[in-house]
Structures are given as structure tokens and as C-alpha cells.
Scaffold this motif. Structure first.
Motif, PDB file in Angstrom:
ATOM      1  N   ALA A  90       4.597  12.504  -5.497  1.00 23.14           N
ATOM      2  CA  ALA A  90       4.896  13.834  -6.024  1.00 23.14           C
ATOM      3  C   ALA A  90       3.710  14.385  -6.819  1.00 23.14           C
ATOM      4  CB  ALA A  90       6.140  13.790  -6.903  1.00 23.14           C
ATOM      5  N   VAL A  91       3.085  13.542  -7.628  1.00 23.35           N
ATOM      6  CA  VAL A  91       1.927  13.978  -8.414  1.00 23.35           C
ATOM      7  C   VAL A  91       0.760  14.317  -7.490  1.00 23.35           C
ATOM      8  CG1 VAL A  91       0.192  13.196 -10.080  1.00 23.35           C
ATOM      9  CG2 VAL A  91       2.615  12.785 -10.507  1.00 23.35           C
ATOM     10  N   ASN A  92       0.539  13.505  -6.461  1.00 25.42           N
ATOM     11  CA  ASN A  92      -0.537  13.798  -5.512  1.00 25.42           C
ATOM     12  C   ASN A  92      -0.306  15.103  -4.773  1.00 25.42           C
ATOM     13  OD1 ASN A  92      -1.997  11.544  -6.146  1.00 25.42           O
ATOM     14  ND2 ASN A  92      -1.095  10.288  -4.529  1.00 25.42           N
ATOM     15  N   ARG A  93       0.924  15.381  -4.393  1.00 28.78           N
ATOM     16  CA  ARG A  93       1.223  16.662  -3.725  1.00 28.78           C
ATOM     17  C   ARG A  93       1.036  17.840  -4.671  1.00 28.78           C
ATOM     18  NH1 ARG A  93       6.030  16.257   0.658  1.00 28.78           N
ATOM     19  NH2 ARG A  93       5.148  14.513   1.818  1.00 28.78           N
ATOM     20  N   ALA A  94       1.401  17.681  -5.931  1.00 31.43           N
ATOM     21  CA  ALA A  94       1.214  18.760  -6.901  1.00 31.43           C
ATOM     22  C   ALA A  94      -0.272  19.057  -7.096  1.00 31.43           C
ATOM     23  CB  ALA A  94       1.863  18.396  -8.235  1.00 31.43           C
ATOM     24  N   PHE A  95      -1.095  18.004  -7.217  1.00 35.96           N
ATOM     25  CA  PHE A  95      -2.538  18.216  -7.352  1.00 35.96           C
ATOM     26  C   PHE A  95      -3.132  18.834  -6.098  1.00 35.96           C
ATOM     27  CE2 PHE A  95      -2.732  14.811 -10.774  1.00 35.96           C
ATOM     28  CZ  PHE A  95      -2.934  15.748 -11.776  1.00 35.96           C
ATOM     29  N   ARG A  96      -2.639  18.435  -4.931  1.00 29.88           N
ATOM     30  CA  ARG A  96      -3.130  19.018  -3.683  1.00 29.88           C
ATOM     31  C   ARG A  96      -2.797  20.512  -3.613  1.00 29.88           C
ATOM     32  NH1 ARG A  96      -0.398  16.428   0.959  1.00 29.88           N
ATOM     33  NH2 ARG A  96      -0.861  14.597  -0.280  1.00 29.88           N
ATOM     34  N   PHE A  97      -1.581  20.895  -4.082  1.00 32.95           N
ATOM     35  CA  PHE A  97      -1.198  22.307  -4.095  1.00 32.95           C
ATOM     36  C   PHE A  97      -2.065  23.105  -5.063  1.00 32.95           C
ATOM     37  CE2 PHE A  97       1.272  25.682  -6.144  1.00 32.95           C
ATOM     38  CZ  PHE A  97       1.463  26.509  -5.043  1.00 32.95           C
ATOM     39  N   VAL A  98      -2.362  22.540  -6.237  1.00 32.37           N
ATOM     40  CA  VAL A  98      -3.192  23.243  -7.219  1.00 32.37           C
ATOM     41  C   VAL A  98      -4.598  23.447  -6.678  1.00 32.37           C
ATOM     42  CG1 VAL A  98      -4.276  23.008  -9.500  1.00 32.37           C
ATOM     43  CG2 VAL A  98      -1.845  22.555  -9.219  1.00 32.37           C
ATOM     44  N   ARG A  99      -5.145  22.447  -5.994  1.00 31.84           N
ATOM     45  CA  ARG A  99      -6.472  22.612  -5.393  1.00 31.84           C
ATOM     46  C   ARG A  99      -6.457  23.667  -4.299  1.00 31.84           C
ATOM     47  NH1 ARG A  99      -7.045  16.800  -5.806  1.00 31.84           N
ATOM     48  NH2 ARG A  99      -6.158  16.668  -3.726  1.00 31.84           N
TER      49      ARG A  99
ATOM     50  N   ASP B  68       0.810  -1.221   0.000  1.00 33.38           N
ATOM     51  CA  ASP B  68       0.000   0.000   0.000  1.00 33.38           C
ATOM     52  C   ASP B  68       0.844   1.273   0.000  1.00 33.38           C
ATOM     53  OD1 ASP B  68       0.996  -0.453   2.486  1.00 33.38           O
ATOM     54  OD2 ASP B  68      -0.829   0.145   3.558  1.00 33.38           O
ATOM     55  N   ASP B  69       2.163   1.156  -0.027  1.00 30.70           N
ATOM     56  CA  ASP B  69       3.042   2.318  -0.022  1.00 30.70           C
ATOM     57  C   ASP B  69       3.224   2.814  -1.455  1.00 30.70           C
ATOM     58  OD1 ASP B  69       4.727   4.260   0.960  1.00 30.70           O
ATOM     59  OD2 ASP B  69       6.503   2.986   0.828  1.00 30.70           O
ATOM     60  N   PRO B  70       2.736   4.029  -1.768  1.00 31.03           N
ATOM     61  CA  PRO B  70       2.876   4.512  -3.153  1.00 31.03           C
ATOM     62  C   PRO B  70       4.318   4.874  -3.479  1.00 31.03           C
ATOM     63  CG  PRO B  70       1.843   6.185  -1.786  1.00 31.03           C
ATOM     64  CD  PRO B  70       2.003   4.968  -0.927  1.00 31.03           C
ATOM     65  N   VAL B  71       4.619   4.819  -4.743  1.00 29.61           N
ATOM     66  CA  VAL B  71       5.973   5.140  -5.189  1.00 29.61           C
ATOM     67  C   VAL B  71       6.192   6.651  -5.137  1.00 29.61           C
ATOM     68  CG1 VAL B  71       6.215   3.102  -6.624  1.00 29.61           C
ATOM     69  CG2 VAL B  71       5.239   5.153  -7.581  1.00 29.61           C
ATOM     70  N   LEU B  72       7.432   7.050  -5.295  1.00 32.14           N
ATOM     71  CA  LEU B  72       7.810   8.459  -5.172  1.00 32.14           C
ATOM     72  C   LEU B  72       7.099   9.323  -6.212  1.00 32.14           C
ATOM     73  CD1 LEU B  72       9.654  10.523  -3.775  1.00 32.14           C
ATOM     74  CD2 LEU B  72      11.380   9.990  -5.487  1.00 32.14           C
TER      75      LEU B  72
END
Length: 75
Positions: free
Chosen positions: A23-32, A15-19
Motif C-alpha cells: 500500500a505504501v509503495n502504491r501511494a508513493f508511485r501515485f505521488v510520483r 520475497d512477498d511483501p506484506v499488505l
């Protein structure tokens, strides 16, 4: 019992996502989070470039450069 296999990501949990995913999830969270500020800046950048291109045309530039006719009594 389950057999352990070697290779890429062998020590990683399931269940541990790759790097890259993190990174993509953090970028989308910042855009939101910063959506309004991003649209605000984009609006002014687009308006600036449109106004700059409009004013760079010679027929519009003459409005600011041409001096008024002083012999004409009417404004």
C-alpha cells in the motif's frame, strides 16, 4: 532440511511483501505520477487562502467598499 514454523506469516513466501508495504509503495508511485498536478492544486489553494486572509483585513476591505469623492474634479 529446513523446518517449517507456525505463527504469523507462516505460509508467506520470503520475497512477498506484506499488505502495508504494498500500500505504501502504491501511494508513493501515485505521488510520483501525479507530482505536477499535486503541486498545481497546492499552489492555487495556498494563493487563495493568502489572498482571502489579506482581503479580510479592514484596511484592504475599505478599498472595495468606499465610494469615491464626487466633489473632487481630479480622478
Amino acid at each position: 532440511m529446513r523446518q517449517q514454523r507456525g505463527g504469523v506469516g507462516a505460509g508467506r513466501r520470503e520475497d512477498d511483501p506484506v499488505l502495508l508495504t504494498r500500500a505504501v509503495n502504491r501511494a508513493f508511485r501515485f505521488v510520483r505520477l501525479a507530482e505536477f498536478e499535486i503541486f498545481f492544486v497546492l499552489f492555487f489553494l495556498i494563493a487563495f487562502f493568502l489572498f482571502k486572509d489579506l482581503m479580510s483585513q479592514p484596511q484592504y476591505n475599505q478599498l472595495f467598499v468606499k465610494k469615491p469623492d464626487l466633489d473632487n474634479p481630479w480622478p
